[in-house]
Design an enzyme around this catalytic site. Sequence first.
Site, mmCIF file in Angstrom:
data_model
loop_
_atom_site.group_PDB
_atom_site.id
_atom_site.type_symbol
_atom_site.label_atom_id
_atom_site.label_comp_id
_atom_site.label_asym_id
_atom_site.label_seq_id
_atom_site.Cartn_x
_atom_site.Cartn_y
_atom_site.Cartn_z
ATOM 1 N N SER A 108 17.700 -6.017 3.811
ATOM 2 C CA SER A 108 17.951 -4.794 4.038
ATOM 3 C C SER A 108 19.791 -4.918 4.508
ATOM 4 C CB SER A 108 17.768 -4.189 5.230
ATOM 5 O OG SER A 108 18.802 -2.703 6.066
ATOM 6 N N TYR A 153 15.805 -5.106 15.293
ATOM 7 C CA TYR A 153 14.978 -5.419 13.608
ATOM 8 C C TYR A 153 16.491 -5.792 13.160
ATOM 9 C CZ TYR A 153 14.220 -2.608 8.827
ATOM 10 O OH TYR A 153 14.166 -2.656 7.798
ATOM 11 N N LYS A 181 16.708 -8.438 9.914
ATOM 12 C CA LYS A 181 16.701 -8.704 8.298
ATOM 13 C C LYS A 181 17.763 -9.589 7.463
ATOM 14 C CE LYS A 181 13.247 -6.291 7.370
ATOM 15 N NZ LYS A 181 12.105 -5.772 5.908
ATOM 16 N N GLN A 195 18.128 -0.572 16.238
ATOM 17 C CA GLN A 195 17.662 -0.996 15.525
ATOM 18 C C GLN A 195 17.795 -2.910 15.820
ATOM 19 O OE1 GLN A 195 18.630 0.260 11.362
ATOM 20 N NE2 GLN A 195 16.408 0.418 10.818
ATOM 21 N N ASN A 220 8.001 -8.550 1.081
ATOM 22 C CA ASN A 220 7.936 -6.579 1.309
ATOM 23 C C ASN A 220 7.192 -5.808 2.707
ATOM 24 O OD1 ASN A 220 9.244 -3.994 0.930
ATOM 25 N ND2 ASN A 220 6.948 -3.819 1.318
ATOM 26 N N ASN A 236 10.551 5.157 8.395
ATOM 27 C CA ASN A 236 11.855 6.364 9.204
ATOM 28 C C ASN A 236 11.529 7.924 8.843
ATOM 29 O OD1 ASN A 236 12.505 6.902 6.115
ATOM 30 N ND2 ASN A 236 13.855 5.555 5.456
ATOM 31 N N SER A 252 0.824 -1.266 -0.285
ATOM 32 C CA SER A 252 -0.234 0.133 0.084
ATOM 33 C C SER A 252 0.526 1.455 -0.145
ATOM 34 C CB SER A 252 -0.519 -0.094 0.899
ATOM 35 O OG SER A 252 -0.725 -0.035 2.115
HETATM 36 N N1 LIG Z 1 13.033 2.128 4.535
HETATM 37 C C1 LIG Z 1 13.865 1.843 4.444
HETATM 38 O O1 LIG Z 1 15.547 2.697 4.215
HETATM 39 C C2 LIG Z 1 14.185 0.361 4.392
HETATM 40 C C3 LIG Z 1 13.205 -0.337 3.789
HETATM 41 N N2 LIG Z 1 13.182 -1.545 4.168
HETATM 42 C C4 LIG Z 1 12.212 -2.867 4.287
HETATM 43 O O2 LIG Z 1 11.816 -2.550 3.185
HETATM 44 C C5 LIG Z 1 10.364 -3.044 3.499
HETATM 45 C C6 LIG Z 1 9.057 -2.427 3.310
HETATM 46 O O3 LIG Z 1 8.883 -1.150 3.896
HETATM 47 P P1 LIG Z 1 8.826 0.560 3.828
HETATM 48 O O4 LIG Z 1 8.547 0.647 2.429
HETATM 49 O O5 LIG Z 1 10.422 1.399 3.815
HETATM 50 O O6 LIG Z 1 8.752 1.480 4.513
HETATM 51 P P2 LIG Z 1 6.470 1.506 4.612
HETATM 52 O O7 LIG Z 1 6.197 1.824 6.072
HETATM 53 O O8 LIG Z 1 6.296 3.373 3.170
HETATM 54 O O9 LIG Z 1 5.340 0.306 4.088
HETATM 55 C C7 LIG Z 1 4.901 -0.519 4.471
HETATM 56 C C8 LIG Z 1 3.713 -1.257 3.980
HETATM 57 O O10 LIG Z 1 4.238 -2.933 4.795
HETATM 58 C C9 LIG Z 1 2.814 -3.099 5.223
HETATM 59 N N3 LIG Z 1 3.068 -3.546 6.321
HETATM 60 C C10 LIG Z 1 3.268 -3.130 7.847
HETATM 61 N N4 LIG Z 1 2.935 -4.064 9.026
HETATM 62 C C11 LIG Z 1 2.182 -4.897 7.695
HETATM 63 C C12 LIG Z 1 1.526 -6.145 8.444
HETATM 64 N N5 LIG Z 1 1.809 -6.573 10.157
HETATM 65 N N6 LIG Z 1 0.741 -6.824 7.687
HETATM 66 C C13 LIG Z 1 0.596 -6.223 6.144
HETATM 67 N N7 LIG Z 1 1.617 -5.249 6.123
HETATM 68 C C14 LIG Z 1 2.184 -4.411 6.657
HETATM 69 C C15 LIG Z 1 2.425 -1.667 5.696
HETATM 70 O O11 LIG Z 1 1.120 -1.491 4.966
HETATM 71 P P3 LIG Z 1 -0.325 -0.421 5.709
HETATM 72 O O12 LIG Z 1 0.522 0.614 4.999
HETATM 73 O O13 LIG Z 1 -1.564 -0.786 4.907
HETATM 74 O O14 LIG Z 1 -0.557 -0.753 6.964
HETATM 75 C C16 LIG Z 1 2.606 -1.141 4.085
HETATM 76 O O15 LIG Z 1 2.606 -1.156 3.029
HETATM 77 C C17 LIG Z 1 10.167 -3.619 5.067
HETATM 78 O O16 LIG Z 1 10.259 -4.740 4.683
HETATM 79 C C18 LIG Z 1 11.645 -2.734 5.275
HETATM 80 O O17 LIG Z 1 11.622 -3.562 6.917
HETATM 81 C C19 LIG Z 1 15.220 -2.392 4.203
HETATM 82 C C20 LIG Z 1 16.038 -1.671 4.127
HETATM 83 C C21 LIG Z 1 15.670 0.081 4.370
HETATM 84 C C1 LIG Z 2 14.025 1.952 8.713
HETATM 85 C C2 LIG Z 2 15.615 2.309 8.691
HETATM 86 O O1 LIG Z 2 15.105 3.424 7.709
HETATM 87 C C3 LIG Z 2 16.115 1.799 7.628
HETATM 88 O O2 LIG Z 2 15.581 0.569 7.540
HETATM 89 C C4 LIG Z 2 16.796 -0.428 7.253
HETATM 90 O O3 LIG Z 2 16.674 -1.401 6.839
HETATM 91 C C5 LIG Z 2 17.836 0.321 6.800
HETATM 92 O O4 LIG Z 2 18.614 0.877 8.769
HETATM 93 C C6 LIG Z 2 17.675 1.681 6.996
HETATM 94 O O5 LIG Z 2 18.088 2.909 7.402
#
Ligand SMILES: NC(=O)C1=CN([C@@H]2O[C@H](COP(=O)(O)OP(=O)(O)OC[C@H]3O[C@@H](n4cnc5c(N)ncnc54)[C@H](OP(=O)(O)O)[C@@H]3O)[C@@H](O)[C@H]2O)C=CC1
Ligand SMILES: C[C@H](O)[C@@H]1OC(=O)[C@H](O)[C@@H]1O
Length: 254
Positions: free
Chosen positions: A143, A156, A160, A153, A90, A194, A14
């Site tokens: 990650s 967290y 990962k 973290q 994801n 973040n 989403s």
């Molecule tokens: N942003 C970053 O710097 C980094 C992100 N990541 C990883 O990338 C992935 C996506 O994160 P990102 O796009 O940044 O984060 P966002 O917060 O933008 O998006 C997270 C998504 O995950 C969904 N979500 C969260 N919890 C649940 C759940 N329990 N069941 C189903 N859906 C869920 C949310 O749904 P809704 O909004 O509908 O609740 C949303 O669609 C994560 O796994 C994160 O750990 C890894 C490294 C770096």
């Molecule tokens: C949520 C953080 O910004 C992030 O998530 C990760 O997995 C990396 O540590 C990013 O910095």
Amino acid sequence: MLLQGKTVLITGASAGIGRATAVAAARHGADVALNYLGDPAGAESAVREIEAMGRRALALPGDVAEPATATAFVEAATEALGRVDVFVNNAGICPFHAFLDMPTEVLERTLRVNLHGAFHMVQAAANQMVRQGGGGAIVAVSSISALVGGEFQTHYTPTKAGVHSLMQSAAIALGRHGIRCNSVMPGTILTDINKEDLGREDGKRAAMEARIPLGRLGEPEDLAGPILFLASDLARYVTGAALLVDGGMFVNLQ
Ligand SMILES: NC(=O)C1=CN([C@@H]2O[C@H](COP(=O)(O)OP(=O)(O)OC[C@H]3O[C@@H](n4cnc5c(N)ncnc54)[C@H](OP(=O)(O)O)[C@@H]3O)[C@@H](O)[C@H]2O)C=CC1
Ligand SMILES: C[C@H](O)[C@@H]1OC(=O)[C@H](O)[C@@H]1O
């Protein structure tokens, strides 16, 4: 067109990386099923964007921390779209918190969403791929934090590392079925996960930017290409691999 005629399932689609990947998959010719938790408007807007490209899409709510969500998502997506060619794990959370007073419930929720959720979802998608035959591709969003630590973290980063390890073991378990399993390791990507942390007044965002040789934080769309590459036949001999997508942050020691 990397995924012409393929069916792609993505959790946490989403917003952020999941949403950008869902839209990019459709642009590359795929029909897409999107899981989400609490943001139906975000998921529905992605569905509309995909349908406007002439592809099929559906958004299905469900908490990945619940094992039953995995089978329900895969069954509903298969019924609607016919099969599962690609699964992208994801969905994830990162509630930043200090180590010494980490509340048990924050630790457990993070483990359940990020790691248990990944296990059950990957298992359900793999079972469908095995049932239907013809192989498939699984890509997990791990990650840079699988490789390095973070003061806030401690709950967290092990999830990962766990997701990365899950892809390695699943690659072995599923290779005989023609199913490839890989992970991407994003650096710091600007998303809701973040927003608050990078807004800290101690200059956290500037410090992160200073570590990145390419000179900027990532955008969700920066992940779509690497994920789709690993999902596509261009990567047909790649399995058990992990791809850093971090603008060079990891290698920048000094
Ligand atoms: N942003 C970053 O710097 C980094 C992100 N990541 C990883 O990338 C992935 C996506 O994160 P990102 O796009 O940044 O984060 P966002 O917060 O933008 O998006 C997270 C998504 O995950 C969904 N979500 C969260 N919890 C649940 C759940 N329990 N069941 C189903 N859906 C869920 C949310 O749904 P809704 O909004 O509908 O609740 C949303 O669609 C994560 O796994 C994160 O750990 C890894 C490294 C770096
Ligand atoms: C949520 C953080 O910004 C992030 O998530 C990760 O997995 C990396 O540590 C990013 O910095």
